[in-house]
Design a protein around this motif. Structure first.
Motif, PDB file in Angstrom:
ATOM      1  N   LYS A   1      -2.925   6.448  -4.236  1.00 45.30           N
ATOM      2  CA  LYS A   1      -2.818   5.629  -5.235  1.00 45.30           C
ATOM      3  C   LYS A   1      -1.879   6.343  -6.478  1.00 45.30           C
ATOM      4  N   VAL A   2      -0.541   5.766  -6.780  1.00 50.14           N
ATOM      5  CA  VAL A   2       0.242   6.129  -7.666  1.00 50.14           C
ATOM      6  C   VAL A   2       0.402   5.248  -8.949  1.00 50.14           C
TER       7      VAL A   2
ATOM      8  N   SER B   1       0.854  -1.114   0.088  1.00 52.56           N
ATOM      9  CA  SER B   1      -0.170   0.060   0.012  1.00 52.56           C
ATOM     10  C   SER B   1       0.875   1.208   0.079  1.00 52.56           C
ATOM     11  N   VAL B   2       0.390   2.554  -0.296  1.00 47.93           N
ATOM     12  CA  VAL B   2       0.773   3.670  -0.560  1.00 47.93           C
ATOM     13  C   VAL B   2       0.272   4.629   0.065  1.00 47.93           C
ATOM     14  N   SER B   3       0.823   5.538   0.805  1.00 53.03           N
ATOM     15  CA  SER B   3       0.399   6.582   1.637  1.00 53.03           C
ATOM     16  C   SER B   3       1.362   7.895   1.682  1.00 53.03           C
ATOM     17  N   ALA B   4       0.593   8.939   2.470  1.00 55.87           N
ATOM     18  CA  ALA B   4       1.370  10.126   2.298  1.00 55.87           C
ATOM     19  C   ALA B   4       0.826  10.793   3.546  1.00 55.87           C
TER      20      ALA B   4
ATOM     21  N   GLY C   1      -6.978   9.946  -4.033  1.00 59.82           N
ATOM     22  CA  GLY C   1      -6.512  10.019  -2.451  1.00 59.82           C
ATOM     23  C   GLY C   1      -5.871  11.516  -2.001  1.00 59.82           C
ATOM     24  N   LEU C   2      -5.669  12.183  -3.156  1.00 62.18           N
ATOM     25  CA  LEU C   2      -5.418  13.560  -3.189  1.00 62.18           C
ATOM     26  C   LEU C   2      -6.032  14.568  -4.012  1.00 62.18           C
ATOM     27  N   ALA C   3      -6.466  15.774  -3.338  1.00 59.45           N
ATOM     28  CA  ALA C   3      -7.038  16.706  -4.333  1.00 59.45           C
ATOM     29  C   ALA C   3      -6.340  17.888  -4.254  1.00 59.45           C
TER      30      ALA C   3
END
Length: 395
Positions: free
Chosen positions: A350-351, A332-335, A364-366
């Motif tokens: 998600k990348v 999984s990927v996070s920031a 996941g980001l805006a």
């Protein structure tokens, strides 16, 4: 007397002070004064300084239009190539061009000795005249027999023979005309003409050389370099993505050309024409052909070049620096995201692709979100932080 009292008082005070120090380990006196000077635990905690907030560098997410490209190696080839070969057999009588010069379409390049072909043309012309004379001799006879056969002056067989003779004479004219046309073509072929405009290379023959019709060796090669092809190889998987991209666009994607290790594009952009229909079983690659303008004729066939091909476009795409992305053991990927109250919390994202030194984020980001780039080791969930905006981010 007074001196004795003073000395006695000093001795008593020293004795009592020694006893107090033995039991308490303090030199303060009197005890009530030391007790008054002691502070409470609440006062001690109030005097301690507060811990400073962890300082982190953040990147504010922005949306942008991205174009994904791929550099593909290939070689150049001429837009048009004409291999000049003789179409009749004979001796080269003249060479009418300078090697390496520019020739126009329809310009004569060689002259083959026309003597035998001129004679064949004259013979064919004479045969045509003879066939026409035969028709003139038979046609009046047929005209007379047409009247006489009605009156019974000639038999039907004679009339039929006259008609057949006329038909043979007319067929002779047709054959003579065809032979004359063939002779004229062969005579014209003694003048070797350039079928295209372009730059001609070296001549493979000289004056006096014997050449044969449709020989395998070309007399010279003319190449049109106004435009030039670049043939590159691309993986079949990338080609599928490229075809989807072409299907979604009204105009075909463009490509830029690079020479050697240069980073600046060379000349004008090129247009992708087509891809091969067969995948190489050994490499899994497919050939792609790109057409580039070449107005200054600087690009020559056979050059090793790189073509930067547009693979896809993404509107309102989001990218973040690579150092802000955290990958866990489970994949999984996070920031870490800083909210409006300067509180940090991890967020699943998600990348998909790498864009320079950034990741393309698919979910996941805006726009407007702030992600932590530097200082990740200083933070924990729901901690307050002091933020510093990232000065620049390459895309």
């Amino acid at each position: 007397m007074n001196m004795k009292r003073f000395l006695s008082g000093c001795i008593c005070a020293a004795f009592l002070g020694g006893i107090y120090f033995y039991f308490t380990g303090q030199l303060q006196w009197p005890p009530a004064l030391a007790q008054n000077q002691a502070s409470s635990p609440e006062q001690d905690s109030a005097k301690k300084p507060s811990m400073p907030l962890a300082q982190v560098t953040v990147y504010t997410v922005k949306s942008q239009d991205l174009v994904f490209t791929k550099d593909l190696s290939g070689r150049t080839s001429a837009f048009q190539v004409a291999e000049i070969r003789p179409q009749v057999t004979g001796i080269i009588f003249k060479r009418l061009f300078n090697e390496g010069s520019f020739v126009e379409k329809g310009q004569q390049l060689y002259q083959i000795d026309p003597a035998t072909y001129q004679a064949a043309y004259a013979s064919a012309a004479a045969s045509l005249k003879k066939a026409m004379a035969d028709v003139k001799a038979v046609a009046p006879k047929v005209k007379r027999y047409t009247r006489l056969v009605k009156m019974g002056g000639v038999s039907g067989q004679q009339y039929d023979d006259a008609l057949a003779s006329l038909a043979q004479a007319e067929a002779g004219i047709a054959v003579a005309k065809a032979n004359l046309a063939t002779a004229k073509i062969n005579l014209d072929y003694t003048k070797v003409i350039s079928p295209i405009s372009g730059r001609i290379g070296r001549s493979a023959v000289t004056k006096g050389a014997l050449v044969t019709a449709n020989q395998p060796t070309a007399l010279a090669v003319v190449q049109n370099l106004d435009q030039i092809y670049v043939d590159v190889n691309q993986s079949s998987q990338d080609l599928i993505e490229l075809r989807r991209h072409i299907k979604d666009r009204s105009a075909p994607p463009m490509a830029a050309l690079f020479m050697g290790k240069e980073t600046t594009p060379f000349g004008l952009q090129g247009q992708i024409l087509f891809s091969d229909v067969t995948v190489d079983q050994g490499t899994g690659m497919v050939q792609l052909r790109i057409l580039f303008p070449n107005p200054e004729k600087e690009l020559l066939p056979g050059l090793f070049v790189r073509a930067r091909v547009e693979q896809s476009r993404h509107g309102n795409a989001i990218t973040i620096p690579q150092q802000s992305v955290i990958r866990r053991a489970d994949g999984s990927v996070s920031a870490w995201v800083v909210d409006s109250t300067d509180t940090v919390m991890p967020r699943e994202i998600k990348v998909s692709k790498v864009v320079g030194d950034q990741w393309l984020v698919t979910s996941g980001l805006a726009p407007g979100d702030r992600v932590v780039v530097e200082g990740l080791q200083k933070i924990r969930p729901q901690a307050k932080v002091a933020t510093v905006e990232m000065t620049s981010a390459k895309s």
